[in-house]
Design an enzyme around this catalytic site. Sequence first.
Site, PDB file in Angstrom:
ATOM      1  CE  LYS A 173      -5.136  -7.823 -12.113  1.00  9.77           C
ATOM      2  NZ  LYS A 173      -4.280  -9.057 -12.191  1.00  9.77           N
ATOM      3  N   GLY A 225       2.648  -5.500  -4.564  1.00  6.19           N
ATOM      4  CA  GLY A 225       2.998  -5.182  -5.901  1.00  6.19           C
ATOM      5  C   GLY A 225       4.231  -4.764  -6.304  1.00  6.19           C
ATOM      6  CB  SER A 226       6.850  -4.052  -8.685  1.00  5.02           C
ATOM      7  OG  SER A 226       5.575  -2.816  -9.697  1.00  5.02           O
ATOM      8  CB  THR A 227       8.151   0.620  -5.699  1.00  6.12           C
ATOM      9  OG1 THR A 227       8.317   0.051  -4.678  1.00  6.12           O
ATOM     10  CG2 THR A 227       8.296   2.120  -5.745  1.00  6.12           C
ATOM     11  N   GLY A 230       2.891   0.971  -8.481  1.00  6.33           N
ATOM     12  CA  GLY A 230       2.373   1.218  -7.053  1.00  6.33           C
ATOM     13  C   GLY A 230       2.290   2.314  -7.538  1.00  6.33           C
ATOM     14  CD  GLU A 247       3.560  -5.540   0.843  1.00 10.42           C
ATOM     15  OE1 GLU A 247       4.538  -5.881   0.401  1.00 10.42           O
ATOM     16  OE2 GLU A 247       2.717  -6.327   0.944  1.00 10.42           O
ATOM     17  CB  CYS A 281       7.578  -7.790  -0.006  1.00 11.41           C
ATOM     18  SG  CYS A 281       6.614  -7.730   0.881  1.00 11.41           S
ATOM     19  CD  GLU A 380      11.667  -5.817  -4.265  1.00  7.93           C
ATOM     20  OE1 GLU A 380      10.638  -6.151  -3.268  1.00  7.93           O
ATOM     21  OE2 GLU A 380      11.108  -5.320  -5.335  1.00  7.93           O
TER      22      GLU A 380
END
Length: 483
Positions: A173, A225-227, A230, A247, A281, A380
Amino acid sequence: MKVVEPELFIDGQFRRADGAEPVIEAATELLLGKGPSATLADVDDAVASAREALPDWKATPAVERAQLIERLADAVESRADHTNELCTREIGMPITMSRTYNSALPVAILRYYAGLAAKMDSEEFRPSLTGHTIVRREPVGVVGAIVPWNVPQVLGAAKMGPALAAGCTVVLKPAPETALDARVFGEAAAEAGLPPGVLNVIPGGDEAGAYLVRHPGIDKVAFTGSTEVGRQIAETCGRLMRPVTLELGGKSAAIVLDDADLDLTMRELRMLSFGNNGQICIANSRVLAPKSRYSEVVTALADMASSLVVGNPLDDDVDIGPLVSSRQQERVLGYIEAGKAEGARVVTGGGKPANHTRGWFVAPTVFADLDNSARIAREEIFGPVVSVIPYGSDSEAVDIANDSEFGLAGTVFSSDETRATEIARAVQTGTIGVNQYQPDIDAPFGGVKASGVGREFGPEGLAAYQTVKSIFRAGPPNSIGSE
């Protein structure tokens, strides 16, 4: 550029998507095309196709899987020029970088895992005092792979390559922002002759992604993707006892030691701090400078950043293109204003470039005279914004580097490689470089702390798509065929 109908790739063929979203060119703000957007029913169909294909693909000898992955790499490579341009238009990545990250590196990743598959043994024998154990590695099953927009081809290949090599089937996706270039994977799979259902490509939004993560037909989730997202995925997978590789984000530090060659350091930080317009990242967005050379480092970094050419990312001489969307531009500009409000000094940049009225541009920005407690030093930003933070000793530099919720990348610059390596060993991060940083596809890549769980690349990346079974038998081992 040719505009195609919004289509999903499911069960080995393209089909028109019921949902579609506009994909806007980052540099012009004009419509680039309509991207397919998977519905929940589409996710169901893709997962069902992958489950149906799993037994035969799992049983396919690894050498034959390797040959098909090689052909997949060939097909991706043959589309390189088209893919490079399309990705640059979608996300604003300078074309010179796109040629590496959207064609050369994805092809290299696929070939690397084809090579591992070709020599992979599914079983090994381990003797014991009373017998022996057959340690068997099996594919984990159907993989739900979710990738973001910032380096879409690399991240797609980093999940497809090892998963297919291990014998898993995949539902990929991609993000809505890069729904157009995602078609390349479907075209390549069809041309390579991958059996129907082995790879399904269904771009979609957050709802489709969340549904894929919790779908009962998925055996493993791989996410970049983003924390924030995640953590949500980790909670779902933890509740379901489902394997997951994450990741996530970073706030990596470049530690400039007092004996560093600043010319070399600045050459490296051009890419490490400002590559892909800061939308990466592994960005070294904190530069830690010794107090004895602080002004020198700030000036050198500001000179380098102000020399970067901002403009149309399709031009070979451009270093900085636009950000991916107006929302991302607003986010980054908001961080710049927050840095100013906290009292940090803008050395260069600090807003939109004056000569770019169209496109989501942000000027390369360097902040000085702040410490590691500042918001722009902790969160970030995902844009071309760098903070220069002073330190007094090597140990203090390590403490500042480690004073972060993240731990993904980093670099140490020094004329003394041994000294720099010792400092690298002390930094809490998943990857780090000495005088240069480059993720190596033959070595594990991933983060610690809020930067993720698990590893991609290297043999470790393949192992992430396998389960291990132990079969104990009394007596000495005899000859048993293995894949």
